[in-house]
Design a protein around this motif. Structure first.
Motif, PDB file in Angstrom:
ATOM      1  N   GLY A  25       0.797  -1.221   0.000  1.00 51.39           N
ATOM      2  CA  GLY A  25       0.000   0.000   0.000  1.00 51.39           C
ATOM      3  C   GLY A  25       0.827   1.266   0.000  1.00 51.39           C
ATOM      4  O   GLY A  25       0.423   2.281  -0.577  1.00 51.39           O
ATOM      5  N   ALA A  26       2.017   1.208   0.625  1.00 50.94           N
ATOM      6  CA  ALA A  26       2.863   2.394   0.690  1.00 50.94           C
ATOM      7  C   ALA A  26       3.544   2.670  -0.636  1.00 50.94           C
ATOM      8  O   ALA A  26       3.579   3.809  -1.118  1.00 50.94           O
ATOM      9  CB  ALA A  26       3.908   2.229   1.793  1.00 50.94           C
ATOM     10  N   PHE A  85      -4.968   1.706   8.037  1.00 55.79           N
ATOM     11  CA  PHE A  85      -4.343   1.615   6.728  1.00 55.79           C
ATOM     12  C   PHE A  85      -5.356   1.197   5.661  1.00 55.79           C
ATOM     13  O   PHE A  85      -5.381   1.746   4.556  1.00 55.79           O
ATOM     14  CB  PHE A  85      -3.187   0.603   6.783  1.00 55.79           C
ATOM     15  N   ALA A  86      -6.206   0.233   5.994  1.00 51.37           N
ATOM     16  CA  ALA A  86      -7.233  -0.214   5.053  1.00 51.37           C
ATOM     17  C   ALA A  86      -8.231   0.901   4.750  1.00 51.37           C
ATOM     18  O   ALA A  86      -8.645   1.092   3.592  1.00 51.37           O
ATOM     19  CB  ALA A  86      -7.961  -1.430   5.624  1.00 51.37           C
ATOM     20  N   LEU A  87      -8.630   1.640   5.778  1.00 55.06           N
ATOM     21  CA  LEU A  87      -9.557   2.754   5.578  1.00 55.06           C
ATOM     22  C   LEU A  87      -8.960   3.805   4.655  1.00 55.06           C
ATOM     23  O   LEU A  87      -9.637   4.353   3.772  1.00 55.06           O
ATOM     24  CB  LEU A  87      -9.896   3.378   6.939  1.00 55.06           C
ATOM     25  N   ALA A  88      -7.673   4.074   4.816  1.00 54.48           N
ATOM     26  CA  ALA A  88      -7.004   5.056   3.965  1.00 54.48           C
ATOM     27  C   ALA A  88      -6.954   4.595   2.517  1.00 54.48           C
ATOM     28  O   ALA A  88      -7.159   5.398   1.592  1.00 54.48           O
ATOM     29  CB  ALA A  88      -5.589   5.300   4.485  1.00 54.48           C
ATOM     30  N   ALA A  89      -6.676   3.305   2.297  1.00 57.13           N
ATOM     31  CA  ALA A  89      -6.648   2.787   0.924  1.00 57.13           C
ATOM     32  C   ALA A  89      -8.029   2.879   0.279  1.00 57.13           C
ATOM     33  O   ALA A  89      -8.158   3.188  -0.913  1.00 57.13           O
ATOM     34  CB  ALA A  89      -6.151   1.339   0.923  1.00 57.13           C
ATOM     35  N   THR A 144       9.592  -6.928   1.617  1.00 63.44           N
ATOM     36  CA  THR A 144      10.305  -7.264   0.387  1.00 63.44           C
ATOM     37  C   THR A 144       9.420  -8.051  -0.573  1.00 63.44           C
ATOM     38  O   THR A 144       9.497  -7.861  -1.790  1.00 63.44           O
ATOM     39  CB  THR A 144      11.588  -8.043   0.700  1.00 63.44           C
ATOM     40  N   LEU A 145       8.567  -8.923  -0.053  1.00 62.20           N
ATOM     41  CA  LEU A 145       7.633  -9.632  -0.928  1.00 62.20           C
ATOM     42  C   LEU A 145       6.616  -8.681  -1.539  1.00 62.20           C
ATOM     43  O   LEU A 145       6.141  -8.915  -2.656  1.00 62.20           O
ATOM     44  CB  LEU A 145       6.913 -10.740  -0.155  1.00 62.20           C
ATOM     45  N   SER A 146       6.302  -7.612  -0.828  1.00 61.65           N
ATOM     46  CA  SER A 146       5.385  -6.633  -1.414  1.00 61.65           C
ATOM     47  C   SER A 146       6.021  -5.987  -2.640  1.00 61.65           C
ATOM     48  O   SER A 146       5.319  -5.592  -3.572  1.00 61.65           O
ATOM     49  CB  SER A 146       5.012  -5.561  -0.379  1.00 61.65           C
ATOM     50  N   GLN A 147       7.347  -5.902  -2.658  1.00 64.16           N
ATOM     51  CA  GLN A 147       8.026  -5.374  -3.838  1.00 64.16           C
ATOM     52  C   GLN A 147       8.155  -6.435  -4.924  1.00 64.16           C
ATOM     53  O   GLN A 147       8.087  -6.134  -6.109  1.00 64.16           O
ATOM     54  CB  GLN A 147       9.389  -4.825  -3.440  1.00 64.16           C
ATOM     55  N   ALA A 148       8.337  -7.703  -4.500  1.00 64.73           N
ATOM     56  CA  ALA A 148       8.457  -8.781  -5.477  1.00 64.73           C
ATOM     57  C   ALA A 148       7.125  -9.099  -6.130  1.00 64.73           C
ATOM     58  O   ALA A 148       7.058  -9.406  -7.327  1.00 64.73           O
ATOM     59  CB  ALA A 148       9.015 -10.028  -4.805  1.00 64.73           C
ATOM     60  N   LEU A 149       6.041  -9.034  -5.353  1.00 65.52           N
ATOM     61  CA  LEU A 149       4.731  -9.451  -5.850  1.00 65.52           C
ATOM     62  C   LEU A 149       3.707  -8.319  -5.835  1.00 65.52           C
ATOM     63  O   LEU A 149       3.001  -8.108  -6.818  1.00 65.52           O
ATOM     64  CB  LEU A 149       4.211 -10.619  -4.994  1.00 65.52           C
ATOM     65  N   GLY A 150       3.634  -7.607  -4.707  1.00 62.61           N
ATOM     66  CA  GLY A 150       2.564  -6.619  -4.543  1.00 62.61           C
ATOM     67  C   GLY A 150       2.656  -5.446  -5.492  1.00 62.61           C
ATOM     68  O   GLY A 150       1.669  -5.074  -6.133  1.00 62.61           O
ATOM     69  N   ILE A 151       3.842  -4.841  -5.591  1.00 63.75           N
ATOM     70  CA  ILE A 151       3.976  -3.649  -6.433  1.00 63.75           C
ATOM     71  C   ILE A 151       3.807  -3.982  -7.916  1.00 63.75           C
ATOM     72  O   ILE A 151       3.035  -3.319  -8.611  1.00 63.75           O
ATOM     73  CB  ILE A 151       5.307  -2.933  -6.154  1.00 63.75           C
ATOM     74  N   TYR A 159      -2.674  -0.760 -14.751  1.00 64.33           N
ATOM     75  CA  TYR A 159      -2.613  -0.567 -16.193  1.00 64.33           C
ATOM     76  C   TYR A 159      -3.752  -1.294 -16.910  1.00 64.33           C
ATOM     77  O   TYR A 159      -4.143  -0.903 -18.019  1.00 64.33           O
ATOM     78  CB  TYR A 159      -1.263  -1.053 -16.738  1.00 64.33           C
ATOM     79  N   THR A 160      -4.290  -2.352 -16.280  1.00 62.27           N
ATOM     80  CA  THR A 160      -5.322  -3.162 -16.933  1.00 62.27           C
ATOM     81  C   THR A 160      -6.728  -2.722 -16.542  1.00 62.27           C
ATOM     82  O   THR A 160      -7.606  -2.573 -17.402  1.00 62.27           O
ATOM     83  CB  THR A 160      -5.131  -4.648 -16.580  1.00 62.27           C
ATOM     84  N   PHE A 161      -6.948  -2.515 -15.235  1.00 58.20           N
ATOM     85  CA  PHE A 161      -8.293  -2.229 -14.736  1.00 58.20           C
ATOM     86  C   PHE A 161      -8.420  -0.833 -14.108  1.00 58.20           C
ATOM     87  O   PHE A 161      -9.520  -0.447 -13.700  1.00 58.20           O
ATOM     88  CB  PHE A 161      -8.704  -3.269 -13.691  1.00 58.20           C
ATOM     89  N   GLY A 162      -7.335  -0.100 -14.017  1.00 57.45           N
ATOM     90  CA  GLY A 162      -7.375   1.223 -13.413  1.00 57.45           C
ATOM     91  C   GLY A 162      -6.713   1.224 -12.044  1.00 57.45           C
ATOM     92  O   GLY A 162      -6.709   0.218 -11.328  1.00 57.45           O
ATOM     93  N   TRP A 163      -6.141   2.369 -11.689  1.00 48.94           N
ATOM     94  CA  TRP A 163      -5.411   2.475 -10.429  1.00 48.94           C
ATOM     95  C   TRP A 163      -6.315   2.335  -9.211  1.00 48.94           C
ATOM     96  O   TRP A 163      -5.860   1.905  -8.136  1.00 48.94           O
ATOM     97  CB  TRP A 163      -4.645   3.787 -10.369  1.00 48.94           C
ATOM     98  N   ARG A 164      -7.601   2.660  -9.361  1.00 46.64           N
ATOM     99  CA  ARG A 164      -8.522   2.529  -8.223  1.00 46.64           C
ATOM    100  C   ARG A 164      -8.683   1.066  -7.823  1.00 46.64           C
ATOM    101  O   ARG A 164      -8.760   0.727  -6.631  1.00 46.64           O
ATOM    102  CB  ARG A 164      -9.879   3.150  -8.564  1.00 46.64           C
ATOM    103  N   MET A 165      -8.731   0.183  -8.802  1.00 46.82           N
ATOM    104  CA  MET A 165      -8.833  -1.242  -8.500  1.00 46.82           C
ATOM    105  C   MET A 165      -7.575  -1.740  -7.786  1.00 46.82           C
ATOM    106  O   MET A 165      -7.653  -2.632  -6.930  1.00 46.82           O
ATOM    107  CB  MET A 165      -9.058  -2.023  -9.793  1.00 46.82           C
ATOM    108  N   ALA A 166      -6.425  -1.166  -8.117  1.00 48.89           N
ATOM    109  CA  ALA A 166      -5.193  -1.552  -7.417  1.00 48.89           C
ATOM    110  C   ALA A 166      -5.289  -1.217  -5.925  1.00 48.89           C
ATOM    111  O   ALA A 166      -4.886  -2.017  -5.072  1.00 48.89           O
ATOM    112  CB  ALA A 166      -3.995  -0.852  -8.049  1.00 48.89           C
ATOM    113  N   LEU A 167      -5.838  -0.049  -5.601  1.00 51.90           N
ATOM    114  CA  LEU A 167      -5.989   0.321  -4.196  1.00 51.90           C
ATOM    115  C   LEU A 167      -7.057  -0.525  -3.502  1.00 51.90           C
ATOM    116  O   LEU A 167      -6.919  -0.858  -2.320  1.00 51.90           O
ATOM    117  CB  LEU A 167      -6.332   1.804  -4.080  1.00 51.90           C
TER     118      LEU A 167
END
Length: 389
Positions: A25-26, A85-89, A144-151, A159-167
């Motif tokens: 999320g960060a 954190f979830a509320l902010a996302a 580190t896994l958030s960088q390997a997989l999450g980001i 890029y596929t469904f929009g940045w809002r769906m990513a959040l």
């Protein structure tokens, strides 16, 4: 319930997953700069300031909130941080404009600023000293896994469904970890309470603060380049959605390798020596990105190597601070987490300034110059330390 005498595997996994959500999320901003820029009609540089905003909010909020919640059970504190954190996302995903999205990043920083240092303090308090760096590396594996997989996954979704769906994906993952935390983190888990007095004592200790500042200088060099890696490769190499997602995934794989390598090296050779070698290697590796285009295979291989070196840093630095700060380690680790985001904020700001004045090709060389400053910071703080840390 009294605090457990050793780290259980379910507890360690839960703490790592909490860091995974916070890390994704960060730093998801790195992978969604261009979708946000296009949708909200702002420049990529302006979109990149979302990371800066998060970092600048995190820096004061994390140590303050850790000190204020020092007497509360760790399970409740972690669940509260994850919920915030979830509320902010969610607020960010529903944001009608860039201003609301930016405000959501401040709220996210408050939640994330609780989660990461508290997980590190739990591990440092429960792990035996001879395995402390490896244990810290294990819980940091979530980031580190958030960088390997999450980001990269968030980038692909954006890029596929929009940045809002990513959040919204971050919201869903956070909800799952909150439920897990409720069942896996023991009630009454607590250690020596931190206080505002402890925070003040660390802030007044120039030796400790110089050691913590190394985190900010080291990571400012990394984020000067990394924040703008997607637009840099888009312009210099013609990379699109799939290539950018893959290069971010490659960086993340290097993060996983480096995470474990750094802990093992610090336990064997000492935190201070490990950090000196890693910083010198970065000085040599960063200028590569100022000489693009290069063969695609070379770019992917170099990015993997750069990431391994970079992410060997975290566990070694945290072990160094635990050894230096003793009973004030929880507050010191919170300040170190603040330094992580201060470094990312400074780095992303320097990156934007570099692009505006010298263009994208200058990013690698500029990052190397900042890394030289990080080496000077490290050597100065080591000379002031009462031990080889």
């Amino acid at each position: 319930m009294a605090a457990p005498t050793a780290l259980s595997r379910p507890l360690l996994i839960t703490l790592a997953l909490g860091n995974f959500v916070v890390g994704m999320g960060a730093f998801i901003v790195i992978g969604i700069i261009e979708p946000v820029s296009d949708d909200l009609a702002v420049s990529p540089g302006t979109a990149g300031t979302l990371l800066t905003i998060y970092a600048l909010a995190y820096a004061p909020l994390s140590p303050l909130l850790v000190a204020l919640t020092g007497r509360i059970g760790r399970r409740r504190v972690l669940m509260g941080g994850l919920s915030l954190f979830a509320l902010a996302a969610l607020l960010g995903a529903l944001a009608p404009n860039f201003e609301v999205l930016a405000a959501s990043r401040i709220l996210a920083a408050a939640g994330g600023g609780i989660v990461t240092p508290v997980t590190a303090a739990i591990v440092a308090g429960l792990a035996p000293p001879e395995h402390r760096a490896k244990a810290l590396a294990s819980v940091l594996l979530g980031i580190t896994l958030s960088q390997a997989l999450g980001i990269p996954a968030g980038s692909w979704i954006a890029y596929t469904f929009g940045w809002r769906m990513a959040l919204l994906t971050v919201v869903a993952l956070a909800a799952c970890v909150i439920l897990l935390a409720w069942s896996k983190i023991p009630r009454g888990l607590s250690f020596q309470a931190s206080s505002l007095g402890d925070l003040g004592a660390v802030l007044r200790d120039g030796r400790m603060m110089l050691a913590i500042a190394f985190t900010a200088t080291f990571l400012s060099a990394i984020f000067l380049l990394y924040t703008y890696m997607a637009p840099l490769l888009s312009r210099s190499m013609g990379f699109g959605r799939d290539e950018i997602s893959l290069i971010l995934f490659t960086f993340g794989i290097g993060a996983v390798i480096g995470n474990f390598l750094g802990g093992a090296l610090a336990d064997r050779f000492g935190a201070g020596q490990t950090l000196v070698v890693l910083t010198l290697l970065q000085v040599g590796a960063l200028p590569f990105y100022s000489f693009l285009p290069m063969p695609v295979a070379l770019i992917f291989g170099w990015t993997l190597m750069l990431s391994v070196i970079c992410h060997s840093f975290g566990a070694a630095q945290q072990l160094r601070l635990v050894e230096l700060c003793g009973s004030q380690a929880p507050v010191a680790l919170a300040l170190n987490a603040s330094a992580i985001y201060l470094g990312s904020a400074l780095g992303s700001g320097l990156g934007a300034a570099t692009i505006a004045s010298l263009g994208y090709p200058a990013l690698g060389l500029a990052a190397a110059v900042v890394m030289v400053a990080a080496l000077a910071n490290l050597q100065a703080s080591r000379r002031l330390s009462p031990s080889p840390a």
